[in-house]
Enzyme design. Structure first.
Site, PDB file in Angstrom:
ATOM      1  N   ASP A  13       0.815  -1.231   0.000  1.00  0.00           N
ATOM      2  CA  ASP A  13       0.000   0.000   0.000  1.00  0.00           C
ATOM      3  C   ASP A  13       0.843   1.273   0.000  1.00  0.00           C
ATOM      4  O   ASP A  13       0.433   2.307   0.548  1.00  0.00           O
ATOM      5  CB  ASP A  13      -0.971   0.019   1.196  1.00  0.00           C
ATOM      6  CG  ASP A  13      -1.902  -1.171   1.173  1.00  0.00           C
ATOM      7  OD1 ASP A  13      -2.255  -1.607   0.069  1.00  0.00           O
ATOM      8  OD2 ASP A  13      -2.275  -1.653   2.256  1.00  0.00           O
ATOM      9  N   LYS A  16       1.906   2.105  -5.072  1.00  0.00           N
ATOM     10  CA  LYS A  16       2.481   1.532  -6.307  1.00  0.00           C
ATOM     11  C   LYS A  16       1.570   1.805  -7.501  1.00  0.00           C
ATOM     12  O   LYS A  16       2.045   2.115  -8.592  1.00  0.00           O
ATOM     13  CB  LYS A  16       2.667   0.009  -6.149  1.00  0.00           C
ATOM     14  CG  LYS A  16       3.654  -0.367  -5.057  1.00  0.00           C
ATOM     15  CD  LYS A  16       3.731  -1.868  -4.857  1.00  0.00           C
ATOM     16  CE  LYS A  16       2.480  -2.496  -4.295  1.00  0.00           C
ATOM     17  NZ  LYS A  16       2.131  -2.109  -2.925  1.00  0.00           N
ATOM     18  N   GLY A  40      -4.463  -4.293  -3.919  1.00  0.00           N
ATOM     19  CA  GLY A  40      -5.430  -3.245  -4.238  1.00  0.00           C
ATOM     20  C   GLY A  40      -4.635  -2.025  -4.643  1.00  0.00           C
ATOM     21  O   GLY A  40      -4.022  -1.376  -3.798  1.00  0.00           O
ATOM     22  N   HIS A  41      -4.551  -1.778  -5.929  1.00  0.00           N
ATOM     23  CA  HIS A  41      -3.715  -0.682  -6.442  1.00  0.00           C
ATOM     24  C   HIS A  41      -4.618   0.443  -6.947  1.00  0.00           C
ATOM     25  O   HIS A  41      -5.377   0.265  -7.897  1.00  0.00           O
ATOM     26  CB  HIS A  41      -2.796  -1.191  -7.561  1.00  0.00           C
ATOM     27  CG  HIS A  41      -1.787  -2.195  -7.066  1.00  0.00           C
ATOM     28  ND1 HIS A  41      -0.843  -2.769  -7.873  1.00  0.00           N
ATOM     29  CD2 HIS A  41      -1.573  -2.698  -5.827  1.00  0.00           C
ATOM     30  CE1 HIS A  41      -0.097  -3.595  -7.153  1.00  0.00           C
ATOM     31  NE2 HIS A  41      -0.525  -3.573  -5.910  1.00  0.00           N
ATOM     32  N   GLN A 228       2.009  -6.109  -3.141  1.00  0.00           N
ATOM     33  CA  GLN A 228       2.455  -6.190  -1.734  1.00  0.00           C
ATOM     34  C   GLN A 228       3.760  -5.391  -1.545  1.00  0.00           C
ATOM     35  O   GLN A 228       3.966  -4.417  -2.243  1.00  0.00           O
ATOM     36  CB  GLN A 228       2.609  -7.654  -1.274  1.00  0.00           C
ATOM     37  CG  GLN A 228       1.282  -8.387  -1.127  1.00  0.00           C
ATOM     38  CD  GLN A 228       0.708  -8.901  -2.431  1.00  0.00           C
ATOM     39  OE1 GLN A 228       1.386  -9.594  -3.183  1.00  0.00           O
ATOM     40  NE2 GLN A 228      -0.541  -8.593  -2.724  1.00  0.00           N
TER      41      GLN A 228
HETATM   42  P1  GDP Z   1      -0.700   0.310  -3.558  1.00  0.00           P
HETATM   43  O1  GDP Z   1      -1.298  -0.961  -3.084  1.00  0.00           O
HETATM   44  O2  GDP Z   1       0.763   0.394  -3.274  1.00  0.00           O
HETATM   45  O3  GDP Z   1      -1.000   0.610  -4.999  1.00  0.00           O
HETATM   46  O4  GDP Z   1      -1.367   1.470  -2.703  1.00  0.00           O
HETATM   47  P2  GDP Z   1      -2.938   1.641  -2.399  1.00  0.00           P
HETATM   48  O5  GDP Z   1      -3.627   2.063  -3.612  1.00  0.00           O
HETATM   49  O6  GDP Z   1      -3.448   0.417  -1.697  1.00  0.00           O
HETATM   50  O7  GDP Z   1      -2.918   2.760  -1.288  1.00  0.00           O
HETATM   51  C1  GDP Z   1      -2.380   4.008  -1.523  1.00  0.00           C
HETATM   52  C2  GDP Z   1      -3.465   5.046  -1.231  1.00  0.00           C
HETATM   53  O8  GDP Z   1      -2.878   6.325  -1.162  1.00  0.00           O
HETATM   54  C3  GDP Z   1      -4.519   5.146  -2.325  1.00  0.00           C
HETATM   55  O9  GDP Z   1      -5.735   5.532  -1.738  1.00  0.00           O
HETATM   56  C4  GDP Z   1      -3.978   6.257  -3.220  1.00  0.00           C
HETATM   57  O10 GDP Z   1      -5.005   6.918  -3.957  1.00  0.00           O
HETATM   58  C5  GDP Z   1      -3.380   7.173  -2.199  1.00  0.00           C
HETATM   59  N1  GDP Z   1      -2.207   7.960  -2.632  1.00  0.00           N
HETATM   60  C6  GDP Z   1      -1.191   7.596  -3.463  1.00  0.00           C
HETATM   61  N2  GDP Z   1      -0.252   8.572  -3.504  1.00  0.00           N
HETATM   62  C7  GDP Z   1      -0.683   9.547  -2.675  1.00  0.00           C
HETATM   63  C8  GDP Z   1      -0.130  10.806  -2.260  1.00  0.00           C
HETATM   64  O11 GDP Z   1       0.954  11.209  -2.648  1.00  0.00           O
HETATM   65  N3  GDP Z   1      -0.864  11.535  -1.368  1.00  0.00           N
HETATM   66  C9  GDP Z   1      -2.064  11.113  -0.892  1.00  0.00           C
HETATM   67  N4  GDP Z   1      -2.699  11.902  -0.015  1.00  0.00           N
HETATM   68  N5  GDP Z   1      -2.610   9.945  -1.258  1.00  0.00           N
HETATM   69  C10 GDP Z   1      -1.923   9.159  -2.121  1.00  0.00           C
HETATM   70  P1  IMO Z   2      -0.886  -4.186  -2.265  1.00  0.00           P
HETATM   71  O1  IMO Z   2      -0.403  -4.779  -3.554  1.00  0.00           O
HETATM   72  C1  IMO Z   2      -0.980  -4.544   2.077  1.00  0.00           C
HETATM   73  C2  IMO Z   2      -1.126  -8.604   3.743  1.00  0.00           C
HETATM   74  C3  IMO Z   2      -2.379  -9.050   4.460  1.00  0.00           C
HETATM   75  C4  IMO Z   2      -1.776 -10.020   5.458  1.00  0.00           C
HETATM   76  C5  IMO Z   2      -0.658 -10.684   4.667  1.00  0.00           C
HETATM   77  C6  IMO Z   2      -1.027 -12.021   4.048  1.00  0.00           C
HETATM   78  O2  IMO Z   2      -2.169  -3.459  -2.355  1.00  0.00           O
HETATM   79  O3  IMO Z   2       0.216  -3.426  -1.602  1.00  0.00           O
HETATM   80  P2  IMO Z   2      -2.559 -12.694   1.970  1.00  0.00           P
HETATM   81  O4  IMO Z   2      -4.007 -12.413   1.692  1.00  0.00           O
HETATM   82  O5  IMO Z   2      -1.627 -12.151   0.961  1.00  0.00           O
HETATM   83  O6  IMO Z   2      -2.304 -14.130   2.280  1.00  0.00           O
HETATM   84  O7  IMO Z   2      -2.273 -11.905   3.360  1.00  0.00           O
HETATM   85  O8  IMO Z   2      -0.319  -9.767   3.637  1.00  0.00           O
HETATM   86  N1  IMO Z   2      -1.341  -8.099   2.360  1.00  0.00           N
HETATM   87  C7  IMO Z   2      -1.246  -6.811   2.020  1.00  0.00           C
HETATM   88  N2  IMO Z   2      -1.043  -5.699   2.759  1.00  0.00           N
HETATM   89  N3  IMO Z   2      -1.087  -4.437   0.744  1.00  0.00           N
HETATM   90  C8  IMO Z   2      -1.254  -5.532  -0.015  1.00  0.00           C
HETATM   91  O9  IMO Z   2      -1.218  -5.508  -1.361  1.00  0.00           O
HETATM   92  C9  IMO Z   2      -1.404  -6.791   0.622  1.00  0.00           C
HETATM   93  N4  IMO Z   2      -1.610  -8.043   0.160  1.00  0.00           N
HETATM   94  C10 IMO Z   2      -1.559  -8.831   1.246  1.00  0.00           C
HETATM   95  O10 IMO Z   2      -3.030  -7.970   5.078  1.00  0.00           O
HETATM   96  O11 IMO Z   2      -1.179  -9.313   6.525  1.00  0.00           O
HETATM   97 MG    MG Z   3      -2.876  -1.596  -1.906  1.00  0.00          MG
END
Ligand code: GDP
Ligand code: IMO
Ligand code: MG
Length: 431
Positions: A13, A16, A40-41, A228
């Site tokens: 999270d 990415k 969840g990207h 991840q």
């Molecule tokens: P990922 O799994 O690495 O792709 O990250 P996620 O999408 O799960 O979580 C990142 C969250 O931060 C999402 O809600 C993005 O829309 C948000 N986000 C990404 N870059 C920024 C930033 O620079 N500032 C803020 N405030 N939010 C951001």
């Molecule tokens: P993105 O790509 C954050 C965590 C789960 C749990 C552990 C194992 O959005 O960064 P799993 O379902 O993979 O067997 O769970 O890994 N986890 C993540 N945490 N971002 C993710 O993906 C994750 N995918 C799995 O919360 O601790």
């Molecule tokens: Mg994510």
């Protein structure tokens, strides 16, 4: 630029999705190499015709899909959930984004079967609760490594699919009956559902390894998108509180079938603070109002499960480790804007473990659980950064924070993100 790998440098999270979407403008192919719909990207699309910006959360399809010139590949290292994939394809279609001719799925990717999700839930009932996303990831990789997995290619032959399913359900049905007191899963029904799925994805399935090699021979630019983060890596993370794949850069080679020699750039995405979802050690976690504030201001709730993310200060000791294990050459720091209103900002530079100062990140959880962070403190900049578009226009104390991270990690910061939108991305000149 043959292959550039984008890895999460923390516990996932990191943003990415946003960074991959941003970089996709200048690449030909974006390829996911591991994990599944546990990811969840998030990508925010620019508003069309005066409407508000649209948010998309991608679970399986690479985050380059919004750039119409880019071909998106789901590699052999991914575990593919048909339900999640079809749902994603439909959502994209509804939003006017067609995947036709732009999505390729490896015939060797393993499938998530309905019982994998049920088994995931059963494992979580045991005494070692990981806090998984419940998407069946672990059980699907178990089948892969015990060589009983069902792959996309197996959908082609009804008899092969039936035989493998029957064999797998022999053991699974007994367990499911015991744990859920439920009816047996019906082989014929699963076969019918998965063959229907096969018809839907027929045009996308191919030998993606061959496709990527041919593309590389033609000097196409490939971006490998990790899911991840390094600290969730099954080999290098905080085992057993990890996912079941290799998000680290090495995973891109095995998960796509490309040689390490084809890789010329490795970028680590780092949030300006730390978060973690699920269980496991997290030395800089803040269980106080500061942690609550990071969660609220940063909107730190899981993109896949909606769970509140655990929040804490940036941990440079773990990042140094992550940089080494991944071979990260450049960093993209996201969510700097979340720190805008803090009086004090801290970064962890090492730990005290059993009375001894340690700068190295211990990956065995027994030691890590005892680690007390040692902090370096910065004065906050107390100014809004989300409208800034050039690094040099950031408040001096925000620039100093970024430069200090760069110096302490001995790694260049390449870009800084000050908001979730595409335009809120600043290039960072060499310091
Ligand atoms: P990922 O799994 O690495 O792709 O990250 P996620 O999408 O799960 O979580 C990142 C969250 O931060 C999402 O809600 C993005 O829309 C948000 N986000 C990404 N870059 C920024 C930033 O620079 N500032 C803020 N405030 N939010 C951001
Ligand atoms: P993105 O790509 C954050 C965590 C789960 C749990 C552990 C194992 O959005 O960064 P799993 O379902 O993979 O067997 O769970 O890994 N986890 C993540 N945490 N971002 C993710 O993906 C994750 N995918 C799995 O919360 O601790
Ligand atoms: Mg994510």
């Amino acid at each position: 630029m043959p292959v550039q790998i984008i890895v999460g440098a923390q516990w996932g999270d990191e943003g990415k999705g946003k960074i991959v979407d941003h970089l996709s403008e200048n690449v030909d192919i974006v390829a996911r190499y591991q994990g599944g719909a546990n990811a969840g990207h998030t990508v925010i699309l620019p508003p069309v015709g005066g409407k508000t910006p649209q948010q998309f959360i991608l679970h399986l399809i690479p985050s380059g899909i919004f750039h119409r010139h880019a071909v998106c590949v789901i590699g052999n290292g991914v575990v593919l959930d048909p339900v999640a994939l079809m749902d994603e394809i439909h959502k994209l279609r509804d939003a006017g984004v067609s995947v036709e001719g732009r999505l390729l799925i490896s015939h060797n990717a393993h499938l998530i079967m309905p019982y994998h999700k049920m088994l995931d839930a059963i494992h979580e009932k045991g005494d070692q609760k990981i806090g998984t996303t419940g998407r069946g990831i672990g059980p699907s990789y178990i089948d892969k490594y015990t060589r009983t997995g069902i792959r996309v290619v197996d959908l082609l032959d009804r008899d092969v699919l039936c035989r493998k399913l029957k064999r797998n359900l022999e053991h699974t049905n007994e367990l499911l009956k015991k744990m859920y007191d439920s009816k047996e899963l019906d082989v014929e029904r699963i076969v019918a559902e998965y063959q229907e799925f096969d018809r839907s994805i027929d045009g996308y399935v191919t030998d993606t390894v061959d496709y990527l090699h041919r593309a590389l021979a033609k000097k196409k630019r490939v971006l490998a998108e990790g899911a991840q983060g390094a600290l969730l890596d099954v080999d290098h993370g905080t085992y057993p509180y990890v996912t079941s794949s290799n998000p680290t850069s090495g995973g891109a080679c095995t998960g796509l079938g490309i040689p390490p020699t084809a890789v010329n750039s490795i970028v680590g995405v780092v949030k300006a603070y730390s978060t973690r979802v699920g269980n496991g050690p997290f030395p800089t976690e803040l269980l106080d109002t500061t942690g609550d504030r990071l969660r609220t201001v940063g909107g730190e709730f899981g993109s896949t499960t909606g769970r509140p993310r655990r929040c804490g200060w940036l941990d440079l000791a773990s990042l140094s480790y992550s940089i080494r294990v991944n071979g990260i050459q450049r960093l993209a720091i996201t969510k700097l804007d979340v720190l805008d209103d803090f009086d004090e900002i801290r970064v962890c530079t090492g730990y005290v473990i059993a009375g001894t100062m340690v700068s190295r990140f211990p990956t065995d959880v027994q030691t890590l659980e005892k680690a007390k962070p040692v902090y370096k403190s910065f004065r906050g900049w107390k100014e809004k950064t989300s409208d800034v578009r050039r690094f040099r226009d950031l408040p001096p104390r925000a620039q100093a924070y970024v430069r200090a991270v760069e110096r302490l990690l001995h790694t260049n910061v390449w870009m800084v993100s000050v908001g979730a939108r595409r335009d809120q991305t600043l290039a960072v000149p060499r310091g």
